[in-house]
Design a protein around this motif. Structure first.
Motif, PDB file in Angstrom:
ATOM      1  N   GLU A  28      -1.085  -5.735  -9.347  1.00  0.00           N
ATOM      2  CA  GLU A  28      -1.114  -6.033 -10.791  1.00  0.00           C
ATOM      3  C   GLU A  28      -1.878  -4.971 -11.573  1.00  0.00           C
ATOM      4  O   GLU A  28      -1.594  -4.701 -12.728  1.00  0.00           O
ATOM      5  N   LEU A  29      -2.852  -4.361 -10.908  1.00  0.00           N
ATOM      6  CA  LEU A  29      -3.644  -3.312 -11.552  1.00  0.00           C
ATOM      7  C   LEU A  29      -2.857  -1.997 -11.654  1.00  0.00           C
ATOM      8  O   LEU A  29      -3.258  -1.075 -12.367  1.00  0.00           O
ATOM      9  N   GLY A  30      -1.742  -1.922 -10.933  1.00  0.00           N
ATOM     10  CA  GLY A  30      -0.867  -0.750 -11.040  1.00  0.00           C
ATOM     11  C   GLY A  30      -1.374   0.476 -10.300  1.00  0.00           C
ATOM     12  O   GLY A  30      -0.992   1.595 -10.605  1.00  0.00           O
ATOM     13  N   ILE A  31      -2.234   0.269  -9.299  1.00  0.00           N
ATOM     14  CA  ILE A  31      -2.806   1.438  -8.621  1.00  0.00           C
ATOM     15  C   ILE A  31      -2.101   1.781  -7.317  1.00  0.00           C
ATOM     16  O   ILE A  31      -2.441   2.754  -6.666  1.00  0.00           O
ATOM     17  N   ILE A  32      -1.124   0.961  -6.927  1.00  0.00           N
ATOM     18  CA  ILE A  32      -0.362   1.304  -5.714  1.00  0.00           C
ATOM     19  C   ILE A  32       0.743   2.279  -6.118  1.00  0.00           C
ATOM     20  O   ILE A  32       1.637   1.953  -6.893  1.00  0.00           O
ATOM     21  N   GLN A  33       0.638   3.477  -5.577  1.00  0.00           N
ATOM     22  CA  GLN A  33       1.562   4.541  -5.963  1.00  0.00           C
ATOM     23  C   GLN A  33       2.871   4.451  -5.159  1.00  0.00           C
ATOM     24  O   GLN A  33       3.939   4.628  -5.711  1.00  0.00           O
ATOM     25  N   SER A  34       2.740   4.206  -3.864  1.00  0.00           N
ATOM     26  CA  SER A  34       3.959   4.136  -3.049  1.00  0.00           C
ATOM     27  C   SER A  34       3.687   3.392  -1.751  1.00  0.00           C
ATOM     28  O   SER A  34       2.540   3.296  -1.302  1.00  0.00           O
ATOM     29  N   VAL A  35       4.763   2.860  -1.185  1.00  0.00           N
ATOM     30  CA  VAL A  35       4.711   2.216   0.121  1.00  0.00           C
ATOM     31  C   VAL A  35       5.835   2.814   0.957  1.00  0.00           C
ATOM     32  O   VAL A  35       6.978   2.829   0.530  1.00  0.00           O
ATOM     33  N   GLU A  36       5.471   3.354   2.125  1.00  0.00           N
ATOM     34  CA  GLU A  36       6.498   3.905   3.012  1.00  0.00           C
ATOM     35  C   GLU A  36       6.423   3.210   4.366  1.00  0.00           C
ATOM     36  O   GLU A  36       5.328   2.999   4.892  1.00  0.00           O
ATOM     37  N   VAL A  37       7.576   2.860   4.886  1.00  0.00           N
ATOM     38  CA  VAL A  37       7.635   2.278   6.224  1.00  0.00           C
ATOM     39  C   VAL A  37       8.536   3.178   7.068  1.00  0.00           C
ATOM     40  O   VAL A  37       9.680   3.415   6.699  1.00  0.00           O
ATOM     41  N   ASP A  38       7.992   3.704   8.175  1.00  0.00           N
ATOM     42  CA  ASP A  38       8.843   4.574   8.995  1.00  0.00           C
ATOM     43  C   ASP A  38       9.556   3.738  10.072  1.00  0.00           C
ATOM     44  O   ASP A  38       9.218   2.567  10.270  1.00  0.00           O
ATOM     45  N   PRO A  39      10.555   4.321  10.737  1.00  0.00           N
ATOM     46  CA  PRO A  39      11.362   3.542  11.698  1.00  0.00           C
ATOM     47  C   PRO A  39      10.528   2.897  12.809  1.00  0.00           C
ATOM     48  O   PRO A  39      10.913   1.878  13.365  1.00  0.00           O
ATOM     49  N   GLU A  40       9.374   3.509  13.125  1.00  0.00           N
ATOM     50  CA  GLU A  40       8.514   2.923  14.178  1.00  0.00           C
ATOM     51  C   GLU A  40       7.677   1.757  13.659  1.00  0.00           C
ATOM     52  O   GLU A  40       6.930   1.152  14.402  1.00  0.00           O
ATOM     53  N   GLY A  41       7.766   1.487  12.360  1.00  0.00           N
ATOM     54  CA  GLY A  41       7.008   0.371  11.810  1.00  0.00           C
ATOM     55  C   GLY A  41       5.644   0.760  11.280  1.00  0.00           C
ATOM     56  O   GLY A  41       4.834  -0.100  10.941  1.00  0.00           O
ATOM     57  N   ALA A  42       5.360   2.070  11.220  1.00  0.00           N
ATOM     58  CA  ALA A  42       4.086   2.506  10.633  1.00  0.00           C
ATOM     59  C   ALA A  42       4.181   2.421   9.108  1.00  0.00           C
ATOM     60  O   ALA A  42       5.184   2.834   8.526  1.00  0.00           O
ATOM     61  N   VAL A  43       3.146   1.864   8.517  1.00  0.00           N
ATOM     62  CA  VAL A  43       3.144   1.702   7.059  1.00  0.00           C
ATOM     63  C   VAL A  43       2.123   2.643   6.443  1.00  0.00           C
ATOM     64  O   VAL A  43       0.978   2.737   6.914  1.00  0.00           O
ATOM     65  N   ARG A  44       2.549   3.361   5.406  1.00  0.00           N
ATOM     66  CA  ARG A  44       1.626   4.241   4.696  1.00  0.00           C
ATOM     67  C   ARG A  44       1.622   3.838   3.226  1.00  0.00           C
ATOM     68  O   ARG A  44       2.663   3.798   2.567  1.00  0.00           O
ATOM     69  N   VAL A  45       0.432   3.506   2.734  1.00  0.00           N
ATOM     70  CA  VAL A  45       0.284   3.090   1.347  1.00  0.00           C
ATOM     71  C   VAL A  45      -0.492   4.173   0.601  1.00  0.00           C
ATOM     72  O   VAL A  45      -1.505   4.661   1.094  1.00  0.00           O
ATOM     73  N   GLU A  46       0.015   4.565  -0.559  1.00  0.00           N
ATOM     74  CA  GLU A  46      -0.734   5.511  -1.388  1.00  0.00           C
ATOM     75  C   GLU A  46      -1.280   4.776  -2.594  1.00  0.00           C
ATOM     76  O   GLU A  46      -0.538   4.083  -3.294  1.00  0.00           O
ATOM     77  N   MET A  47      -2.584   4.907  -2.823  1.00  0.00           N
ATOM     78  CA  MET A  47      -3.185   4.277  -3.996  1.00  0.00           C
ATOM     79  C   MET A  47      -3.874   5.336  -4.837  1.00  0.00           C
ATOM     80  O   MET A  47      -4.298   6.377  -4.335  1.00  0.00           O
ATOM     81  N   THR A  48      -3.952   5.085  -6.138  1.00  0.00           N
ATOM     82  CA  THR A  48      -4.587   6.042  -7.027  1.00  0.00           C
ATOM     83  C   THR A  48      -5.672   5.334  -7.827  1.00  0.00           C
ATOM     84  O   THR A  48      -5.406   4.333  -8.471  1.00  0.00           O
ATOM     85  N   PRO A  49      -6.921   5.810  -7.723  1.00  0.00           N
ATOM     86  CA  PRO A  49      -8.023   5.091  -8.362  1.00  0.00           C
ATOM     87  C   PRO A  49      -7.927   5.153  -9.894  1.00  0.00           C
ATOM     88  O   PRO A  49      -7.440   6.137 -10.447  1.00  0.00           O
ATOM     89  N   THR A  50      -8.408   4.089 -10.537  1.00  0.00           N
ATOM     90  CA  THR A  50      -8.461   4.111 -12.004  1.00  0.00           C
ATOM     91  C   THR A  50      -9.444   5.189 -12.452  1.00  0.00           C
ATOM     92  O   THR A  50      -9.164   5.965 -13.349  1.00  0.00           O
TER      93      THR A  50
END
Lengths: 165, 258
Positions: A28-50
């Motif tokens: 809701e704060l809008g700080i999650i820039q992206s979510v990537e899930v690779d075929p092996e199931g690894a999740v990478r989240v990019e966040m950007t601080p206010t």
């Protein structure tokens, strides 16, 4: 291993509260820039601080990681990015409503002009308690880096605003 | 220019930016708990927090992209001679008028600088500049409003502000000391200084202060006083004193887990 659904990751992120304003989630704060899930199931989240100097950045990153690992996503990484820079315009409608209910005036929209000197934006902020615009900026600094302090001349209360950025 | 020379210029520039922010952050933090009113206690503490956050981000870029040590090592284990801050940023705290004036002169310079660096060819710097501009606008807003208020409040407040301006001016010009790593790809220091003078001089004049600068026939502002440089010289006593205080605890046990 079942394929991890991006939407599920977003739903989990939406349960992670902002440490300083716990009524809103990091989504809701809008700080999650992206979510990537690779075929092996690894999740990478990019966040950007206010704010770059926000002391809650590490807490947010570990809060996000914990929410994902608790849900069985073992390989989860969280990275901090400044590209593109965060803007308070990305706070969701629901987030804005919750901020107001919390007594924190939501930020006026900057429409892409994050660095601009349009300080008129800081005027006539609607008091979250009584709705009056008969308010004045007391100081652009407050209890946390993202807040400014105001005074409402109608209901004679101090209140805070989430700074437009 | 070869990549190697370009790297040296970029490293030099990032150390200048980071070290200025670190020193300003430390000096601003000295107002925590002793500000003249609660709002100003909070303002200087918040600005300190911002500056330290920016220093950390610059050091992180130096570490991740340019082969330098990690941020903690750069901040707490480097020797005074290796810091690249301008003298303005480390001068010891005196009265509050001087703190306001330093902050205003510094933030105006930073705003001009960050605007140029927002399109810097070194992408990690450009990203940080775009982000920090948005945060720093609140610092400048704070500084401007206090310079205007104190300049027109009482004779005492105006006199203190004037004294601070005269004492700090040559050091503020020193922010624009030419780099040692060669001219930066983003903007020349002379151009930045001209942009800064055009920002600060009119506001100081309209705040009833005597500016140590004059307008040329072409309408540009020119300082009547020479700059004091100190980024690369023998470390000034205030830098040594500041680092002595700031690094003391860390150096007691450099391997401690914080």
């Amino acid at each position: 291993m079942s394929v991890i659904d991006q939407k599920r990751v977003w739903r989990l992120l939406d349960t992670v509260p902002d440490p300083e304003i716990p009524v809103v989630s990091v989504v809701e704060l809008g700080i999650i820039q992206s979510v990537e899930v690779d075929p092996e199931g690894a999740v990478r989240v990019e966040m950007t601080p206010t704010f770059a100097g926000c002391p809650a950045i590490d807490m947010m990153c570990s809060g996000i990681r914990t929410a994902l690992t608790d849900a069985g996503i073992e390989n989860a990484t969280v990275a901090v990015t400044y590209d593109p820079p965060s803007t308070s315009d990305r706070i969701t409608e629901e987030g804005r409503r919750k901020l107001k209910a919390f007594g924190l005036a939501p930020p006026p929209r900057v429409e892409g002009n994050t660095a601009g000197a349009n300080l008129l934006l800081m005027e006539m902020i609607e008091c979250p308690f009584c709705g009056s615009q008969n308010t004045r900026l007391d100081t652009p600094f407050g209890a946390t880096l993202c807040r400014a302090m105001y005074y409402c001349d109608s209901c004679r209360q101090s209140f805070e605003m989430f700074k437009p950025l | 220019m070869s990549d190697h020379t370009q790297d040296a210029a970029t490293i030099d520039l990032l150390f200048r930016l980071a070290d200025d922010e670190l020193m300003m952050g430390h000096r601003n933090a000295e107002w925590t708990g002793v500000g003249p009113v609660l709002e100003e206690d909070i303002a200087f503490s918040s600005m300190a927090q911002d500056e330290l956050g920016h220093a950390f981000a610059y050091y992180t870029v130096l570490h991740e992209h340019l082969g330098q040590d990690n941020p903690d090592t750069l901040a707490f284990r480097r020797e005074a001679a290796d810091f690249r801050n301008a003298r303005l940023t480390a001068l010891p705290r005196s009265d509050w008028a001087a703190a306001v004036m330093r902050q205003f002169l510094y933030d105006a310079a930073e705003q001009v600088r960050l605007e140029h660096y927002s399109s810097h060819p070194f992408a990690p710097l450009a990203q940080l500049a775009r982000k920090f501009r948005g945060e720093e606008k609140y610092h400048l807003m704070h500084g401007k409003s206090w310079v205007m208020r104190l300049g027109s409040a009482t004779e005492d407040s105006r006199a203190r502000l004037q004294a601070a301006l005269e004492a700090l001016w040559p050091h503020a010009l020193g922010l624009f000391e030419p780099g040692q790593g060669g001219e930066d790809a983003g903007a020349s220091e002379a151009a930045l200084c001209a942009g800064w003078l055009a920002q600060v001089c009119p506001l100081l004049v309209s705040s009833s202060l005597q500016v140590p600068a004059e307008r040329t026939a072409k309408g540009q502002w020119q300082s009547r006083v020479a700059a004091v440089y100190g980024r690369y010289a023998e470390p000034a006593p205030e830098r040594v004193a500041l680092l002595d205080a700031m690094q003391k605890v860390y150096r007691l046990d450099p391997n401690a887990d914080w």
